[in-house]
Design a protein around this motif. Sequence first.
Motif, PDB file in Angstrom:
ATOM      1  N   GLY A  80      37.432  63.034 -13.890  1.00  0.00           N
ATOM      2  CA  GLY A  80      37.941  64.406 -13.952  1.00  0.00           C
ATOM      3  C   GLY A  80      39.057  64.696 -12.957  1.00  0.00           C
ATOM      4  O   GLY A  80      39.602  65.796 -12.943  1.00  0.00           O
ATOM      5  N   LYS A  82      42.523  65.175 -11.438  1.00  0.00           N
ATOM      6  CA  LYS A  82      43.835  65.501 -12.005  1.00  0.00           C
ATOM      7  C   LYS A  82      44.804  65.730 -10.863  1.00  0.00           C
ATOM      8  O   LYS A  82      44.481  66.427  -9.899  1.00  0.00           O
ATOM      9  N   SER A  84      49.398  65.697  -9.981  1.00  0.00           N
ATOM     10  CA  SER A  84      50.773  65.514 -10.425  1.00  0.00           C
ATOM     11  C   SER A  84      51.550  64.797  -9.340  1.00  0.00           C
ATOM     12  O   SER A  84      51.279  64.977  -8.149  1.00  0.00           O
ATOM     13  N   LYS A  94      52.065  63.247 -14.517  1.00  0.00           N
ATOM     14  CA  LYS A  94      50.754  63.889 -14.432  1.00  0.00           C
ATOM     15  C   LYS A  94      49.709  62.816 -14.673  1.00  0.00           C
ATOM     16  O   LYS A  94      49.870  61.978 -15.556  1.00  0.00           O
ATOM     17  N   VAL A  95      48.623  62.876 -13.899  1.00  0.00           N
ATOM     18  CA  VAL A  95      47.573  61.863 -13.958  1.00  0.00           C
ATOM     19  C   VAL A  95      46.239  62.543 -14.234  1.00  0.00           C
ATOM     20  O   VAL A  95      45.906  63.540 -13.594  1.00  0.00           O
ATOM     21  N   ILE A  96      45.485  62.000 -15.195  1.00  0.00           N
ATOM     22  CA  ILE A  96      44.146  62.493 -15.506  1.00  0.00           C
ATOM     23  C   ILE A  96      43.212  61.291 -15.584  1.00  0.00           C
ATOM     24  O   ILE A  96      43.504  60.314 -16.277  1.00  0.00           O
ATOM     25  N   ARG A  98      39.576  59.917 -16.715  1.00  0.00           N
ATOM     26  CA  ARG A  98      38.432  60.155 -17.600  1.00  0.00           C
ATOM     27  C   ARG A  98      37.542  58.918 -17.526  1.00  0.00           C
ATOM     28  O   ARG A  98      37.892  57.888 -18.086  1.00  0.00           O
ATOM     29  N   ASP A 103      44.892  58.175 -17.558  1.00  0.00           N
ATOM     30  CA  ASP A 103      46.004  58.496 -18.458  1.00  0.00           C
ATOM     31  C   ASP A 103      47.124  59.106 -17.635  1.00  0.00           C
ATOM     32  O   ASP A 103      46.907  60.041 -16.864  1.00  0.00           O
ATOM     33  N   ALA A 177      44.923  69.160  -8.573  1.00  0.00           N
ATOM     34  CA  ALA A 177      44.577  70.328  -9.384  1.00  0.00           C
ATOM     35  C   ALA A 177      44.149  71.472  -8.476  1.00  0.00           C
ATOM     36  O   ALA A 177      43.392  71.292  -7.529  1.00  0.00           O
TER      37      ALA A 177
END
Length: 196
Positions: A80, A82, A84, A94-96, A98, A103, A177
């Motif tokens: 989770g 997040k 930038s 941007k990085v996410i 999961r 991603d 985030a």
Amino acid sequence: MTKEIDALIEKLVMYRKEKNYSQRALAYLCNIPQSTLARIESGRTIPQMDTLIKLSNALNLNLQLVEKKSSIPEVQRWDGLKFSAYWKDELIAKVIVRGTNVDITRFVLHPIKQIFYSDKMNLYQLSCVLEDRCWDRERADINDILKAFGLKYYDPLEIVKKTHGVSYNDFLWFQFAGEKLRYADMMSGRVINDIC
């Protein structure tokens, strides 16, 4: 049987009863013996995947595969996440995270401005990228630096959360985030990093 299979069978029984199907009627619709359905519902046998599909189709249900949250603490703390990446005030990525998958949406591909070499990574690869934005592990004074930042051990993610990945030799930095920062805000962080 596993808890997941038990829960699935309970739901199938509930939906069968909700639709007022007898075991015999549902078994007929699925072209399986009623005795097989009885053994499945009582937990005496684990159904094959094709039988589960037949049962769910007859009850007008969908079977879905859903990725489970990891029970490994190291993975959970990344899941989770997040953030930038910026070059000065220019959004470059941007990085996410999961699970164990990372991603990355890259907005700038300029080799000097971009530190992500791919749109997909795993946690180890991301950790290596973040570590490149940290002090050298082998520094003689690393324990003093970590202590000054309230860290008990060398952890690239926690270091970058505190320093925003600011380095003395470029204009790259990270915003996590919920933060509302600009490059000017990072200049004080640069001074801290330069001292260390």
